[in-house]
Design a protein around this motif. Structure first.
Motif, short mmCIF file in Angstrom:
data_model
loop_
_atom_site.label_atom_id
_atom_site.label_comp_id
_atom_site.label_asym_id
_atom_site.label_seq_id
_atom_site.Cartn_x
_atom_site.Cartn_y
_atom_site.Cartn_z
N GLY A 184 -0.21 2.30 8.12
CA GLY A 184 0.04 1.04 8.80
C GLY A 184 -0.24 -0.14 7.91
N GLY A 185 0.32 -1.26 8.30
CA GLY A 185 0.11 -2.50 7.57
C GLY A 185 0.20 -3.69 8.49
N LYS A 218 7.53 -6.26 7.87
CA LYS A 218 7.33 -4.83 7.94
C LYS A 218 7.15 -4.30 6.52
CE LYS A 218 9.17 -0.56 9.77
NZ LYS A 218 10.34 0.14 10.27
N LYS A 219 5.96 -3.80 6.21
CA LYS A 219 5.61 -3.36 4.87
C LYS A 219 5.50 -1.84 4.77
CE LYS A 219 3.04 -7.63 4.66
NZ LYS A 219 1.71 -8.20 4.68
N ILE A 220 5.97 -1.17 5.81
CA ILE A 220 5.90 0.27 5.91
C ILE A 220 7.32 0.80 6.07
CG2 ILE A 220 4.96 2.21 7.24
CD1 ILE A 220 2.81 0.39 6.04
N VAL A 278 5.66 5.30 3.38
CA VAL A 278 5.22 4.50 2.24
C VAL A 278 4.89 3.09 2.72
CG1 VAL A 278 5.84 3.67 -0.06
CG2 VAL A 278 6.81 5.80 0.77
N GLY A 279 3.83 2.52 2.16
CA GLY A 279 3.47 1.13 2.41
C GLY A 279 3.19 0.44 1.10
N PHE A 280 3.37 -0.90 1.09
CA PHE A 280 3.16 -1.62 -0.16
C PHE A 280 2.27 -2.83 0.04
CE2 PHE A 280 6.58 -4.19 1.63
CZ PHE A 280 6.26 -5.48 1.24
N MET A 307 1.57 -2.37 -5.36
CA MET A 307 0.95 -1.06 -5.30
C MET A 307 1.55 -0.36 -4.09
SD MET A 307 -3.06 -1.78 -6.09
CE MET A 307 -3.50 -0.11 -6.46
N LEU A 308 1.59 0.97 -4.15
CA LEU A 308 2.13 1.75 -3.05
C LEU A 308 1.12 2.79 -2.59
CD1 LEU A 308 5.66 2.72 -4.47
CD2 LEU A 308 5.11 0.79 -2.98
N ILE A 309 1.18 3.09 -1.31
CA ILE A 309 0.58 4.30 -0.78
C ILE A 309 1.74 5.11 -0.23
CG2 ILE A 309 -0.90 5.38 0.95
CD1 ILE A 309 -2.71 2.97 0.85
N ALA A 310 1.84 6.35 -0.66
CA ALA A 310 2.89 7.25 -0.19
C ALA A 310 2.22 8.50 0.36
CB ALA A 310 3.85 7.62 -1.32
N ALA A 311 2.73 9.00 1.49
CA ALA A 311 2.12 10.17 2.12
C ALA A 311 3.18 11.03 2.78
CB ALA A 311 1.09 9.73 3.15
N ASP A 312 2.88 12.32 2.83
CA ASP A 312 3.65 13.24 3.64
C ASP A 312 2.63 14.00 4.49
OD1 ASP A 312 2.56 15.14 1.89
OD2 ASP A 312 4.46 15.53 0.88
#
Length: 179
Positions: free
Chosen positions: A21-22, A38-40, A50-52, A100-105
């Motif tokens: 979330g962001g 919306k950053k997600i 992914v969020g930035f 910067m990114l956060i990426a998740a599965d």
């Protein structure tokens, strides 16, 4: 590692759910330009979230590059993240991108930076941005002392960060994977 100002992004994995979330605030200096950005994003057939944090145009470029890498490596987030970080660090144009990114599965969470970092947190929580440490602290407490699911932890952590960080607001977007 330098925390970029201007947003808060947090990712939590708990049980069979991954949530990222962001907040929605976009600031230019000390002025709020937009409050509901919306950053997600979900990528790769909604299998990766992914969020930035950072410059918006730069982040959209990185979203596209990450999706290209996911397609190239059949959805393998680890490989796609490493290849993105390598290209980001070595390409003359990309290395100037400020985000910067956060990426998740369902299995992994990665913090990806232009310094070549692809970091997987020891715990199933990761945060970036100006309010990232506030949200991270809140999430760790909520994980330790509540039975909330990942999405609820993300939402509550962002609400707490918005009360503390002037670059974070309570216009929250959350995307989830899993149950």
């Amino acid at each position: 590692m330098e925390q970029l100002r201007g947003t808060t992004i947090i990712c939590v994995r708990r049980d069979n759910q991954t949530a990222i979330g962001g907040d929605g605030q976009v600031s230019l200096g000390n002025t709020v330009i937009k409050s509901n950005a919306k950053k997600i994003r979900k990528l790769y057939n909604d299998k990766v979230v992914v969020g930035f944090a950072g410059a918006t145009a730069d982040a959209f470029t990185l979203f596209e590059k990450l999706e290209d890498k996911l397609n190239e490596y059949a959805g393998n987030l680890t490989r796609a993240s490493v290849e993105l970080a390598k290209e980001w660090r070595t390409d003359k144009v990309l290395r100037r991108l400020e985000a910067m990114l956060i990426a998740a599965d369902k299995e992994s969470i990665y913090l990806i930076s232009g310094n070549g970092d692809v970091l997987s947190p020891d715990e199933d929580v990761c945060a970036i941005g100006s309010g990232g440490n506030y949200a991270l602290s809140a999430a760790k407490a909520l994980i330790g002392f509540t039975q909330l699911d990942a999405e609820s932890i993300v939402r509550e952590s962002l609400k707490i960060a918005a009360q503390i960080c002037i670059y974070t607001n309570d216009s929250i977007t959350v995307e989830t994977l899993g149950e």
